[in-house]
Design a protein around this motif. Structure first.
Motif: not given
Length: 202
Positions: A134-135, A147-149, A140-142
């Motif tokens: 979960g962490v 990365r997307r930004r 990873y989402d962050q």
């Protein structure tokens, strides 16, 4: 007196007749009893012979039945002996199987306890891994969002750089054209001055 004697004679004759009749009846009775006894004795002898014959047949049947009974008893004893041996063998096998079952169940119980302990540890490890996952998933989402930004910023920067580069190319081309045109005008003026000097000398 004669009448009396006659009467007595009549009575004597009647008495004699009665006595004869009684004797005849006694003889007849004796004969009947004798015949009856003889017939009874004959019938009794016949019955005795018949009974003796039946008794002999019955005794033979009894002897046969006793022989059959003894044979059956012997056979049953042998069968019972065989069944007892078989029963003892089966009971021994059952006892062995029960002991083996108890031993196997003891081993399985120990294995089950070990597996249960290992399962508990694996469950704890799984919980820890799920928590760590979960962490990591959040990180990873962050990271993917950053990365997307970054990619969007790079694309925007590349777009702006492209626009700037295109503008610079246009400016450079214009500048080079301007310089070429300027040089051409300067050369054209130089040639005109040279022709004028030549005419004046002549």
């Amino acid at each position: 007196l004669m009448e009396r004697d006659a009467e007595i004679s009549k009575k004597d004759a009647v008495i004699s007749k009665l006595q004869n009749s009684l004797q005849l009846m006694e003889k007849t009775s004796r004969d009947f009893v004798t015949r009856t006894q003889q017939d009874a004795e004959k019938q009794s002898l016949s019955n005795i012979k018949t009974w003796e014959g039946k008794q002999a047949c019955m005794q033979q049947d009894i002897d046969k039945l006793v022989l059959q009974l003894n044979t059956l008893v012997l056979e049953n004893r042998q069968v019972e002996k065989g069944l007892r041996k078989k029963r003892f063998k089966v009971e021994t096998e059952i006892e062995n199987w029960l002991q083996k079952y108890d031993a196997d169940m003891g081993e399985k119980q120990e294995e089950l306890q070990e597996v249960g302990g290992a399962f508990g540890e694996e469950q704890q490890e799984r919980a820890d891994l799920e928590e760590a996952y979960g962490v990591l998933a959040e990180e990873y989402d962050q990271i993917m969002e950053a990365r997307r930004r970054l990619e969007e910023a790079q694309r925007e920067e590349a777009r702006e750089l492209g626009l700037q580069t295109g503008g610079a190319v246009v400016i450079q081309a214009w500048w080079r054209g301007y310089c070429v045109r300027k040089n051409m005008r300067a050369k054209a003026k130089g040639k005109g001055k040279a022709k004028g000097k030549g005419k004046k000398g002549k």
